[in-house]
Scaffold this motif. Structure first.
Motif, PDB file in Angstrom:
ATOM      1  N   GLN A   1      33.516  34.324  47.564  1.00  0.00           N
ATOM      2  CA  GLN A   1      34.852  34.873  47.799  1.00  0.00           C
ATOM      3  C   GLN A   1      35.216  35.849  46.691  1.00  0.00           C
ATOM      4  O   GLN A   1      35.070  35.539  45.508  1.00  0.00           O
ATOM      5  N   VAL A   2      35.665  37.016  47.096  1.00  0.00           N
ATOM      6  CA  VAL A   2      36.094  38.028  46.136  1.00  0.00           C
ATOM      7  C   VAL A   2      37.509  38.452  46.477  1.00  0.00           C
ATOM      8  O   VAL A   2      37.819  38.727  47.634  1.00  0.00           O
ATOM      9  N   GLN A   3      38.357  38.481  45.488  1.00  0.00           N
ATOM     10  CA  GLN A   3      39.714  38.990  45.674  1.00  0.00           C
ATOM     11  C   GLN A   3      39.850  40.310  44.931  1.00  0.00           C
ATOM     12  O   GLN A   3      39.429  40.428  43.775  1.00  0.00           O
ATOM     13  N   SER A  25      38.039  39.551  41.355  1.00  0.00           N
ATOM     14  CA  SER A  25      37.845  38.210  40.821  1.00  0.00           C
ATOM     15  C   SER A  25      36.371  37.841  40.937  1.00  0.00           C
ATOM     16  O   SER A  25      35.601  38.498  41.631  1.00  0.00           O
ATOM     17  N   GLY A  26      35.986  36.749  40.269  1.00  0.00           N
ATOM     18  CA  GLY A  26      34.631  36.259  40.419  1.00  0.00           C
ATOM     19  C   GLY A  26      33.688  36.763  39.353  1.00  0.00           C
ATOM     20  O   GLY A  26      33.985  37.709  38.629  1.00  0.00           O
ATOM     21  N   TYR A  32      28.100  43.603  44.084  1.00  0.00           N
ATOM     22  CA  TYR A  32      28.821  44.264  45.175  1.00  0.00           C
ATOM     23  C   TYR A  32      28.825  45.777  45.006  1.00  0.00           C
ATOM     24  O   TYR A  32      29.117  46.286  43.923  1.00  0.00           O
ATOM     25  N   PHE A 117      33.095  43.819  53.284  1.00  0.00           N
ATOM     26  CA  PHE A 117      33.590  42.535  53.775  1.00  0.00           C
ATOM     27  C   PHE A 117      34.930  42.149  53.162  1.00  0.00           C
ATOM     28  O   PHE A 117      35.748  41.491  53.804  1.00  0.00           O
ATOM     29  N   TYR A 118      35.154  42.559  51.928  1.00  0.00           N
ATOM     30  CA  TYR A 118      36.393  42.182  51.222  1.00  0.00           C
ATOM     31  C   TYR A 118      37.257  43.425  51.018  1.00  0.00           C
ATOM     32  O   TYR A 118      36.750  44.504  50.668  1.00  0.00           O
TER      33      TYR A 118
END
Length: 129
Positions: A1-3, A25-26, A32, A117-118
């Protein structure tokens, strides 16, 4: 999960500059590829710029080539979009996006929305006198 959280938007006069930032985040930010897209009122979202995981390759829409510069700092989990010589037609909500699948084909697919995707929530950029 990336914000993803964008910042740096605002009101600027034609010919002016802004630098957008996108903080992720992350701990795997460097896995990425990243992109910037924008959506003007009444128009579809469009690709603006993209950058590979290492930052070694960058891509631009023809409309911004020579005026915008994308960069990333993997130590800070942040991607930037430096926008110079801004025009009224650059007015839009700017979105940051991240993806990791199909990195080997990124050089030919970087402009596709479904590559990413994010997505962030967007930041408004208004160019007006």
């Amino acid at each position: 999960q990336v914000q993803l959280v964008e910042s740096g938007g605002g009101l600027v006069q034609p010919g002016g500059s802004l630098r957008l930032s996108c903080a992720a985040s992350g701990r795997t930010f460097d896995s990425y590829y990243m992109g910037w897209f924008r959506q003007a009122p009444g128009k579809e979202r469009e690709f603006v710029s993209g950058i590979t995981r290492s930052g070694g390759s960058t891509y631009y829409a023809d409309s911004v080539k020579g005026r915008f510069t994308i960069s990333r700092d993997n130590a800070k989990n942040t991607v930037y979009l430096q926008m110079n010589s801004l025009k009224p037609e650059d007015t839009a909500v700017y979105y940051c996006a991240a993806g990791s699948r199909g990195s080997s084909t990124y050089s030919t697919t970087y402009s596709r929305e479904n590559k990413y995707f994010y997505w962030g929530q967007g930041t408004q950029v208004t160019v007006s006198s």
